[in-house]
Design a protein around this motif. Structure first.
Motif, PDB file in Angstrom:
ATOM      1  N   SER A 173       0.821  -1.203   0.000  1.00 37.20           N
ATOM      2  CA  SER A 173       0.000   0.000   0.000  1.00 37.20           C
ATOM      3  C   SER A 173       0.862   1.263   0.000  1.00 37.20           C
ATOM      4  CB  SER A 173      -0.922  -0.003   1.220  1.00 37.20           C
ATOM      5  OG  SER A 173      -1.659   1.197   1.298  1.00 37.20           O
ATOM      6  N   GLU A 174       1.889   1.300   0.851  1.00 36.85           N
ATOM      7  CA  GLU A 174       2.709   2.506   0.988  1.00 36.85           C
ATOM      8  C   GLU A 174       3.684   2.682  -0.174  1.00 36.85           C
ATOM      9  OE1 GLU A 174       6.378   3.972   3.766  1.00 36.85           O
ATOM     10  OE2 GLU A 174       4.640   3.112   4.792  1.00 36.85           O
ATOM     11  N   ARG A 177       1.559   1.745  -3.818  1.00 33.84           N
ATOM     12  CA  ARG A 177       0.242   2.383  -3.930  1.00 33.84           C
ATOM     13  C   ARG A 177      -0.798   1.421  -4.529  1.00 33.84           C
ATOM     14  NH1 ARG A 177       2.842   5.282  -1.142  1.00 33.84           N
ATOM     15  NH2 ARG A 177       3.022   7.550  -1.253  1.00 33.84           N
ATOM     16  N   ASP A 178      -0.778   0.213  -4.009  1.00 30.79           N
ATOM     17  CA  ASP A 178      -1.698  -0.806  -4.493  1.00 30.79           C
ATOM     18  C   ASP A 178      -2.306  -1.534  -3.289  1.00 30.79           C
ATOM     19  OD1 ASP A 178      -3.119  -2.381  -6.219  1.00 30.79           O
ATOM     20  OD2 ASP A 178      -1.405  -3.418  -7.076  1.00 30.79           O
TER      21      ASP A 178
END
Length: 212
Positions: A173-174, A177-178
């Motif tokens: 996520s970080e 960005r998924d």
């Protein structure tokens, strides 16, 4: 801080019930572990393979055992995948996290752990690089000893240091960005293995521009 299963805060009443207790311990003697061996065809150039590995586990009367193994290459292509029939009686399929159900094991096809080890040894040598997140757990479940590993749990350390570790979901996520592990049916070992490979390819591109 929240529980990953139900997102409730610490101290909440349990969100699930089971007729039996489960544990993550082990009663192994390590006599049945296998070692990866040097390649029979030494290479002057190139590599002996770079793969990402992820396993899903269930709880048996002897603790955690592998029920699914997935290996992908640097392109994210699945090169090996199999359901695994545990050596001991299953107590809990751990479906909420493993994504494995009784139907998966019954429907198959499944392999024994010895068969999976034999399959993996056919293309993984002692010189192969294995990538994963918390790889000690996967290799322990597979009963394989291998030394050339890249573990994203250590490559991207927690800011508080050990024994804290960042989850694979948070790293993806970080950094990329998924989102992964969003299914209500549990984790997917292919998705997680691919995520580990993507993280390390990103790291190589950042630290060695032009290499890939």
């Amino acid at each position: 801080m929240t529980h990953e299963c139900c997102r409730r805060p610490p101290g909440s009443i349990g969100c699930t019930e089971s007729r039996l207790h489960v544990w993550k311990g082990t009663t192994e003697t390590y006599d049945d572990y296998v070692f990866t061996t040097p390649s029979r065809n030494p290479r002057l150039y190139g590599t002996y393979g770079v793969y990402a590995l992820d396993c899903e586990m269930c709880y048996t009367v002897k603790g955690l055992e592998v029920t699914r193994v997935t290996i992908v290459d640097s392109n994210g292509r699945c090169v090996y995948e199999s359901f695994v029939k545990p050596l001991h009686e299953i107590v809990d399929y751990n479906t909420l996290f493993s994504g494995i159900t009784a139907e998966d094991i019954i429907r198959g096809p499944t392999n024994s752990l010895a068969e999976v080890q034999r399959d993996l040894m056919s293309f993984i040598s002692a010189d192969t690089i294995l990538i994963g997140h918390g790889l000690e757990n996967d290799l322990r479940a597979l009963k394989i000893v291998h030394y050339k590993i890249v573990d994203t749990a250590f490559t991207f350390p927690h800011y508080r240091g050990l024994p804290f570790r960042r989850s694979l979901k948070d790293l993806i996520s970080e950094i990329l960005r998924d989102d992964i592990q969003c299914s209500s049916k549990g984790h997917d070992s292919r998705e997680d293995a691919t995520a580990c490979m993507r993280l390390m390819l990103w790291r190589v591109r950042i630290e060695f521009p032009g290499y890939l």
